[in-house]
Design an enzyme around this catalytic site. Structure first.
Site, PDB file in Angstrom:
ATOM      1  N   ASP A  19      42.626  18.618  18.351  1.00  0.00           N
ATOM      2  CA  ASP A  19      41.566  17.711  18.798  1.00  0.00           C
ATOM      3  C   ASP A  19      41.553  16.389  18.041  1.00  0.00           C
ATOM      4  O   ASP A  19      40.815  15.475  18.397  1.00  0.00           O
ATOM      5  CB  ASP A  19      40.207  18.398  18.596  1.00  0.00           C
ATOM      6  CG  ASP A  19      39.629  18.892  19.902  1.00  0.00           C
ATOM      7  OD1 ASP A  19      40.036  18.362  20.956  1.00  0.00           O
ATOM      8  OD2 ASP A  19      38.782  19.801  19.861  1.00  0.00           O
ATOM      9  N   LYS A  53      41.302  24.120  30.248  1.00  0.00           N
ATOM     10  CA  LYS A  53      42.303  23.868  29.213  1.00  0.00           C
ATOM     11  C   LYS A  53      43.399  24.928  29.252  1.00  0.00           C
ATOM     12  O   LYS A  53      44.585  24.623  29.172  1.00  0.00           O
ATOM     13  CB  LYS A  53      41.618  23.838  27.829  1.00  0.00           C
ATOM     14  CG  LYS A  53      40.795  22.565  27.625  1.00  0.00           C
ATOM     15  CD  LYS A  53      39.857  22.626  26.444  1.00  0.00           C
ATOM     16  CE  LYS A  53      39.006  21.349  26.407  1.00  0.00           C
ATOM     17  NZ  LYS A  53      37.955  21.382  25.380  1.00  0.00           N
ATOM     18  N   GLN A  55      36.004  25.008  20.258  1.00  0.00           N
ATOM     19  CA  GLN A  55      35.187  24.390  21.310  1.00  0.00           C
ATOM     20  C   GLN A  55      33.784  24.082  20.784  1.00  0.00           C
ATOM     21  O   GLN A  55      33.120  24.950  20.232  1.00  0.00           O
ATOM     22  CB  GLN A  55      35.126  25.325  22.536  1.00  0.00           C
ATOM     23  CG  GLN A  55      34.365  24.762  23.708  1.00  0.00           C
ATOM     24  CD  GLN A  55      35.042  23.543  24.340  1.00  0.00           C
ATOM     25  OE1 GLN A  55      36.248  23.499  24.510  1.00  0.00           O
ATOM     26  NE2 GLN A  55      34.242  22.541  24.683  1.00  0.00           N
TER      27      GLN A  55
END
Ligand code: NDP
Length: 300
Positions: A116, A49, A93
């Site tokens: 997200d 990422k 995460q």
């Protein structure tokens, strides 16, 4: 032989479309990633990422609290990032350690920094079909189907799996593309038969090679979200991954049987190289969109 739908091609296309948008901004979009502990798989995801951020011209910051971090400490970290002008997107995460209240941490992320698309308010916007950050994996799959010109309007789509991060948002996004959508799960009766009705079959189950030839209508498009480690040599060989096992001591397979899908489907996403790269690309896309929003608000 079925056509392979390459995630990396779609990722490159998405990232290339983002670059000129990033250049137009007054300051680079900023993504903060909180990675708790040292889970090797999560470390690999976070590294890719951060690499993608650099490729697009984005600023990224990794925050790595130890495994012992408390819910309160994580909430305070997220609040700090919420208040920062240079951060447009925040990603926590998953998975978080068991002692942490994951829901509380995720719900602390500001709705307009939710890279997200997991915040319940953004999920609500998705249901209502309003623009907002969307769950990255299913949003990337929609981009892939569009780029490869797989017709969605009027298609029978079956999504196996109903998680909040993949299955449910996937079903909603396919519905918004005018597919006729069925959501299947562990309690579905006659699963293989249900799946065989699909023109587009999305498997997000988390069980290696679970979807076999009898689940797939000849010519169907099959999207395999699963990422599973096979650690048994005989099993890897049976799935055509003997060489990978011999060199790495494990094989990565999806939820769909790799040999069966090649034989029966019309088109499919491979594992690896299918859905994984799309998730990263859509994380970048969400962050750029949030940066555009923040900068237009700031200059208004
Ligand atoms: P979850 O474990 O949260 O959900 C799995 C879903 O599969 C559940 O809805 C479950 O049904 C269903 N399921 C389990 N067993 C069966 C069965 N025997 N028959 C039918 N349905 C079943 O997983 P996620 O959605 O988070 O992830 C799914 C997979 O995708 C994993 O392999 C994960 O690693 C991968 N993944 C890959 C990403 C990528 O970027 N490529 C991103 C995110 C995930 P029920 O609800 O009834 O229990």
């Amino acid at each position: 032989m079925a056509k392979i739908l390459h995630g990396v091609t779609v990722q490159t296309d998405i990232l290339n479309r983002l670059k000129p948008r990033v250049q137009k901004l007054k300051r680079p979009p900023g993504l903060a990633v909180i990675l708790v502990g040292h889970d090797p798989a999560s470390e690999i995801y976070v590294r890719s990422k951060i690499k993608a951020c650099a490729e697009v011209g984005m600023f990224s910051e990794k925050i790595s609290p130890p495994e012992t971090v408390t819910t309160e400490e994580l909430v305070a970290m997220v609040e700090g990032l919420n208040a920062r002008q240079d951060i447009d997107g925040i990603l926590v995460q998953m998975p978080l350690p068991k002692h942490v209240d994951t829901r509380r941490v995720l719900e602390t992320v500001a709705v307009d920094k939710d890279a997200d698309g997991f915040h319940p308010v953004n999920v609500g916007y998705l249901v209502a079909g309003r623009p907002a950050p969307k769950a990255c994996t299913p949003a990337g799959i929609i981009e892939l189907l569009k780029l490869y010109k797989i017709p969605m309007a009027g298609a029978n789509a079956v999504v196996v799996g109903r998680s909040d991060i993949v299955g449910k948002p996937m079903a909603l996004m396919l519905l918004h593309e005018n597919a006729t959508v069925t959501i299947a799960h562990s309690r579905t009766k006659g699963l293989a038969e249900v799946c065989r009705r699909a023109d587009i079959l999305v498997a997000a189950i988390g069980k290696p090679a679970f979807v076999t030839a009898d689940f797939i209508a000849p010519g169907a498009t099959v999207v395999d979200v699963g990422i599973n480690r096979v650690t048994d040599a005989a099993e890897a060989a049976r799935l055509g991954r003997g060489e990978e096992f011999a060199s790495k001591g494990r094989a990565i397979v999806g939820d769909v049987h790799p040999l069966d899908v090649e034989r029966v489907a019309g088109a499919y996403t491979p594992v690896p190289g299918g859905v994984g790269p799309l998730t990263i690309a859509m994380l970048m896309a969400n962050t750029v969109e949030l940066a555009e929003l923040h900068q237009s608000v700031a200059s208004a």
